[in-house]
Design an enzyme around this catalytic site. Structure first.
Site, PDB file in Angstrom:
ATOM      1  N   THR A   1      -2.685   2.581  -1.322  1.00 30.07           N
ATOM      2  CA  THR A   1      -2.728   3.613  -0.300  1.00 30.07           C
ATOM      3  C   THR A   1      -1.675   3.373   0.771  1.00 30.07           C
ATOM      4  O   THR A   1      -1.052   4.320   1.266  1.00 30.07           O
ATOM      5  CB  THR A   1      -4.136   3.669   0.320  1.00 30.07           C
ATOM      6  OG1 THR A   1      -5.092   3.942  -0.714  1.00 30.07           O
ATOM      7  CG2 THR A   1      -4.238   4.741   1.386  1.00 30.07           C
TER       8      THR A   1
ATOM      9  N   GLU B   1      -1.829   8.733  -6.907  1.00 29.81           N
ATOM     10  CA  GLU B   1      -3.080   8.174  -7.445  1.00 29.81           C
ATOM     11  C   GLU B   1      -3.220   6.776  -6.876  1.00 29.81           C
ATOM     12  O   GLU B   1      -2.430   5.888  -7.187  1.00 29.81           O
ATOM     13  CB  GLU B   1      -3.031   8.156  -8.979  1.00 29.81           C
ATOM     14  CG  GLU B   1      -4.399   8.006  -9.616  1.00 29.81           C
ATOM     15  CD  GLU B   1      -4.856   6.557  -9.697  1.00 29.81           C
ATOM     16  OE1 GLU B   1      -5.742   6.169  -8.891  1.00 29.81           O
ATOM     17  OE2 GLU B   1      -4.339   5.816 -10.540  1.00 29.81           O
TER      18      GLU B   1
ATOM     19  N   GLY C   1      -0.456   3.557  -7.166  1.00 32.86           N
ATOM     20  CA  GLY C   1      -0.384   2.275  -6.482  1.00 32.86           C
ATOM     21  C   GLY C   1      -1.266   2.258  -5.253  1.00 32.86           C
ATOM     22  O   GLY C   1      -2.288   2.948  -5.194  1.00 32.86           O
TER      23      GLY C   1
ATOM     24  N   CYS D   1      -7.851   0.505 -11.352  1.00 34.43           N
ATOM     25  CA  CYS D   1      -8.268   1.262 -10.171  1.00 34.43           C
ATOM     26  C   CYS D   1      -9.669   1.847 -10.336  1.00 34.43           C
ATOM     27  O   CYS D   1     -10.331   2.154  -9.341  1.00 34.43           O
ATOM     28  CB  CYS D   1      -7.265   2.368  -9.868  1.00 34.43           C
ATOM     29  SG  CYS D   1      -7.015   3.537 -11.233  1.00 34.43           S
TER      30      CYS D   1
ATOM     31  N   GLU E   1      -3.986  14.727 -12.077  1.00 26.32           N
ATOM     32  CA  GLU E   1      -3.160  14.664 -13.275  1.00 26.32           C
ATOM     33  C   GLU E   1      -4.057  14.881 -14.481  1.00 26.32           C
ATOM     34  O   GLU E   1      -5.259  14.660 -14.441  1.00 26.32           O
ATOM     35  CB  GLU E   1      -2.443  13.312 -13.353  1.00 26.32           C
ATOM     36  CG  GLU E   1      -1.455  13.115 -12.210  1.00 26.32           C
ATOM     37  CD  GLU E   1      -0.772  11.753 -12.232  1.00 26.32           C
ATOM     38  OE1 GLU E   1      -1.285  10.830 -12.889  1.00 26.32           O
ATOM     39  OE2 GLU E   1       0.273  11.614 -11.576  1.00 26.32           O
TER      40      GLU E   1
ATOM     41  N   ASN F   1      -0.683  -3.049 -13.134  1.00 31.89           N
ATOM     42  CA  ASN F   1      -1.939  -3.401 -13.820  1.00 31.89           C
ATOM     43  C   ASN F   1      -2.011  -2.886 -15.250  1.00 31.89           C
ATOM     44  O   ASN F   1      -2.531  -3.560 -16.138  1.00 31.89           O
ATOM     45  CB  ASN F   1      -3.143  -2.915 -13.008  1.00 31.89           C
ATOM     46  CG  ASN F   1      -3.150  -1.416 -12.804  1.00 31.89           C
ATOM     47  OD1 ASN F   1      -2.104  -0.796 -12.612  1.00 31.89           O
ATOM     48  ND2 ASN F   1      -4.320  -0.819 -12.827  1.00 31.89           N
TER      49      ASN F   1
ATOM     50  N   THR G   1       1.323   1.970   0.435  1.00 29.54           N
ATOM     51  CA  THR G   1       2.627   2.392  -0.073  1.00 29.54           C
ATOM     52  C   THR G   1       2.716   3.907  -0.132  1.00 29.54           C
ATOM     53  O   THR G   1       3.771   4.486   0.156  1.00 29.54           O
ATOM     54  CB  THR G   1       2.866   1.793  -1.471  1.00 29.54           C
ATOM     55  OG1 THR G   1       2.793   0.372  -1.394  1.00 29.54           O
ATOM     56  CG2 THR G   1       4.233   2.195  -2.012  1.00 29.54           C
TER      57      THR G   1
END
Length: 500
Positions: A246, A266, A244, A300, A481, A168, A248
């Site tokens: 949840t 994240e 990416g 996101c 982060e 994205n 994965t």
């Protein structure tokens, strides 16, 4: 920025186009061809234009070996020396900003304006920010006079970092990982999304000129099940930073568990906006349209649930729908377009399926999908476009209200009390971000504290101080982060005690 890696391919399994941009992996400071490729589309026209390496365990092994070899020399450099390289890379990116913006738009579908004003400038800023912040961290010291001891901490880079970024905000989010990793003295093996790899490949062409030693930054292109799985499961990669889905992230956690890797995850969001009756509606509506639909809703942090105090609900809904209709979807190169194309045909169909589900459950679609006709140039007729869509009348338990849609769709509903608003806001498995709109200072502090979200904006959206922690609660992630948090993630701390 021409490079021998920039070649053309004359065949493809899924397109009749005569030539394609063919990318190569970047390993040990060199571009390395790959024997197999996957197609990458220009979302705005719905056609293949690029072939991306379909890397696997062999390519990952080579990249990890190069990163391991480069680690002793890079980690031995002073923070000032490493910061100088990051600043140089930022300068080179900035000097080529327009070329990168055009490429990001074509690869991802977003407007050129968004890439030019958000994606690429933020990528530049990521390098500059971490080049500066790495110079200002301090460690801890503790005196134990009664024991005759002095204890202090030191921080050291961890080793080879595995970095996986989404489609994205391609360069924006990958540089958000590369910059702190190498600033702290690590070397990296990065894997961007196979759907949006071009700007990362372009950045690799700047590495030598920026003074990045061979092997410090390695990039493997390919899919998650092949390249990504080999990277996160590699025993010589002790830490993984992933942005990416949840689902994965659950797979990454399983693959990493045997090696006790450090993980920063994240993940998704289903972010609420809570709008009280005393909100500044002019400012609120303008910002909430932007927070709902920016970048085609493919952020996101986008707002996907809007809860409005009942006394102003009818007025808000009417004005919000009117404002959403003015948020123009069109060709990414058109300066008047607010939104471009969604990333893929499959993703467009997924987003549309949620609108269809909303209708089947008795929801009202006020504008957008199935209501408003898109006026697109002929060249973009087969692109993956969808207008901003506003839905109301759904129960909080609906899948449309519970699951991350990641497109230009937002749902609106009323609430009566502050407690009810907080309950609705917290009523999903995600907890990434939220926005609160009110002129009552006490109320915004109370509500912000009660919302289960890693970031809460009041009377604004997407205002970011990179020094402060970024990340989510619940199924929206693990870890944080940011300036200090990224430094702590990309280093190991050691306590040393000296007997005097």
């Amino acid at each position: 920025m021409q490079n021998p890696a920039e070649k053309k391919s004359s065949s493809s399994s899924s397109s009749s186009s005569s030539s394609f941009l063919v990318l190569e992996n970047f390993i040990g400071g060199k571009f390395v061809p790959c024997g197999s490729h996957v197609d990458s589309y220009d979302p705005s026209i719905g056609e293949v234009y690029c072939r991306v390496p379909d890397s696997g365990a062999e390519e990952v092994e080579a990249a990890v070996a190069a990163a391991k070899e480069a680690f002793p020399g890079w980690s031995a450099r002073s923070p000032e020396q490493r910061a100088h390289v990051l600043h140089k890379l930022a300068d080179l990116l900035e000097a080529n900003l327009e070329e990168f913006a055009q490429a990001e738009s074509r690869d991802q579908g977003k407007t050129v304006t968004f890439a030019r004003t958000v994606d690429i400038p933020r990528s530049v800023h990521n390098f500059r920010f971490f080049a500066s912040s790495v110079l200002h961290h301090t460690t801890d010291c503790s005196q134990m006079d009664h024991m005759g001891c002095l204890s202090y901490t030191v921080r050291s880079p961890v080793g080879v970092a595995g970095l996986i970024s989404p489609w994205n905000l391609p360069l924006y989010l990958l540089t958000w990982k590369i910059a702190p990793a190498i600033a702290a003295g690590n070397t990296v093996v990065a894997k961007p999304s196979e759907m949006t790899s071009v700007t990362t490949w372009m950045m690799c062409k700047l590495m030598q000129q920026a003074g990045v030693p061979p092997g410090v930054v390695n990039v493997i292109f390919g899919t998650g099940p092949r390249a990504g799985d080999a990277l996160v499961g590699h025993p010589e990669v002790p830490l993984v930073s992933f942005t990416g889905s949840t689902a994965t992230a659950q797979r990454i956690t399983e693959r990493s568990a045997p090696y006790c890797k450090k993980l920063s995850l994240e993940l998704g969001g289903k972010n609420p906006a809570i709008i009280f009756a005393d909100a500044n509606l002019d400012q609120c509506i303008e910002t909430t349209v932007r927070s709902s639909f920016s970048n085609q809703g493919e952020i996101c942090l986008c707002t996907s649930r809007i809860y409005v105090e009942r006394s102003i609900y009818p007025e808000f809904l009417e004005r919000f729908v009117a404002a959403a209709k003015k948020w123009r979807t069109g060709a990414p190169s058109d300066p008047s377009s607010s939104n471009g194309a969604l990333i893929s045909k499959e993703h467009l169909e997924k987003v549309r399926s949620f609108v269809a589900l909303a209708k089947s459950e008795g929801g009202t679609v006020h504008c957008g999908e199935g209501v408003d006709r898109l006026d697109l140039p002929e060249r973009n007729a087969k692109g993956f476009f969808m207008p901003p869509t506003v839905v109301s009348g759904l129960s909080d338990g609906s899948r449309v209200m519970q699951e991350e849609i990641f497109g230009p769709v937002t749902c609106v509903g009323p609430f009566d009390t502050e407690d009810e608003a907080v309950s609705k806001g917290n009523g999903v498995r995600y907890g990434l971000s939220a926005t609160v709109w009110s002129r009552d200072v006490g109320k915004v502090h109370r509500v912000a504290r009660r919302l289960q979200a890693g970031l809460v904006w009041t009377n604004c959206w997407l205002v970011r101080d990179l020094n402060l922690p970024f990340g989510g609660m619940k199924s929206s992630g693990v870890g944080r982060e940011g300036g200090k948090d990224s430094y702590h993630f990309f280093t190991e701390v050691k306590t040393i005690t000296i007997k005097q």
